[in-house]
Scaffold this active site. Sequence first.
Site, mmCIF file in Angstrom:
data_model
loop_
_atom_site.group_PDB
_atom_site.id
_atom_site.type_symbol
_atom_site.label_atom_id
_atom_site.label_comp_id
_atom_site.label_asym_id
_atom_site.label_seq_id
_atom_site.Cartn_x
_atom_site.Cartn_y
_atom_site.Cartn_z
ATOM 1 N N HIS A 1 0.858 -1.181 0.000
ATOM 2 C CA HIS A 1 0.000 0.000 0.000
ATOM 3 C C HIS A 1 0.895 1.231 0.000
ATOM 4 O O HIS A 1 1.961 1.235 0.620
ATOM 5 C CB HIS A 1 -0.896 0.047 1.238
ATOM 6 C CG HIS A 1 -1.851 -1.089 1.341
ATOM 7 N ND1 HIS A 1 -2.688 -1.453 0.308
ATOM 8 C CD2 HIS A 1 -2.109 -1.957 2.355
ATOM 9 C CE1 HIS A 1 -3.423 -2.486 0.684
ATOM 10 N NE2 HIS A 1 -3.084 -2.815 1.919
ATOM 11 N N PHE B 1 -9.894 -3.868 -0.304
ATOM 12 C CA PHE B 1 -9.324 -3.763 -1.648
ATOM 13 C C PHE B 1 -8.388 -2.564 -1.752
ATOM 14 O O PHE B 1 -8.460 -1.631 -0.948
ATOM 15 C CB PHE B 1 -10.430 -3.644 -2.702
ATOM 16 C CG PHE B 1 -11.324 -2.437 -2.534
ATOM 17 C CD1 PHE B 1 -10.993 -1.220 -3.111
ATOM 18 C CD2 PHE B 1 -12.508 -2.526 -1.808
ATOM 19 C CE1 PHE B 1 -11.817 -0.109 -2.961
ATOM 20 C CE2 PHE B 1 -13.342 -1.426 -1.649
ATOM 21 C CZ PHE B 1 -12.993 -0.214 -2.227
ATOM 22 N N ALA B 2 -7.507 -2.617 -2.748
ATOM 23 C CA ALA B 2 -6.568 -1.520 -3.000
ATOM 24 C C ALA B 2 -6.452 -1.314 -4.501
ATOM 25 O O ALA B 2 -6.052 -2.229 -5.229
ATOM 26 C CB ALA B 2 -5.202 -1.837 -2.400
ATOM 27 N N CYS C 1 1.047 -10.525 -3.791
ATOM 28 C CA CYS C 1 0.088 -11.619 -3.582
ATOM 29 C C CYS C 1 0.706 -12.990 -3.843
ATOM 30 O O CYS C 1 -0.006 -13.974 -4.040
ATOM 31 C CB CYS C 1 -1.162 -11.421 -4.431
ATOM 32 S SG CYS C 1 -1.979 -9.836 -4.115
#
EC number: 2.3.1.181
Length: 218
Positions: free
Chosen positions: A82, A157-158, A174
Site C-alpha cells: 500500500h 481492496f486496494a 500476492c
Amino acid sequence: MHLNVVNLGRCEYEKALQVQIELLEKRQRGEIEDTLILVEHPPVITKGRHADETNIIGSEASLINHGIQLFNTDRGGDVTYHGPGQIVGYPIVNIRKSKIGVKKFVENLEEVLIRLLDEKYHITATRSSVNPGVWVGANKIAAIGLAVKRGVSMHGFALNVSTNLAHFKFLVPCGIADRGVTSIEEILGYPVDFHVANQHVLAYFSEVFNYDIIETVE
C-alpha cells in the site's frame, strides 16, 4: 440500504487498522450500519495470514531505508503493498445479514472496480478464477484480501491510481511471481485526479451493493 462512509485521507496503516477494529466490533454488536472506510496509506507492505516470507525481497532494514514499513495482518492472501496514489477501501459489512456469502462478496468488490475502470477510464479489466483481484492483461491493478469475523468483513481492496510502481520490486505481489502490476495512470499515460477517483469508488460500491442512503461520518 444504509451505508456509512469514513474518509481517513492519508493515514498510517496501524492507525487505520485500529479504526477498522473499532468499527468492526460496533457492527458486530449492531451499533452502526455497514461502513466503508476509504484511506490512502504511506508506503507499507502487509503480510496476510498465509504470507510466504520469501515473497518479501530484501531485508526489513532495506525497506525502512526506502521509507517502507512492514506489518503483519490477519487478512487472507500473501504480501501486498500500500502507498500514496492508491485508493484503499475497507468494507465493514455484515455479510451474514446480507446472505450473499464471502465468495460473492469478493466478486462484488471486483465488480465495483471493473465497472469503474471501464465506464470512467475506458480500461478493460477482468477477474481471475484463480487469484482474487482485478487484472488488466497480465498485470494486477487492484488487490483484494479480506477477513470475516463473526459474520462481518474487514480489510478489503486496494486500487492503483497513481501508485509508485517501483516499490513493488520489494515484493512478489500476492505471491504471484509471473504477473506484474499496473495503475490507472500508467495505462492512460496522463495524470488522474485522485479525489475524483475516490468519489468514483464510493459511487460504484454503492451501486453494486445496492446502498441507497449514503452518510459520511467522522
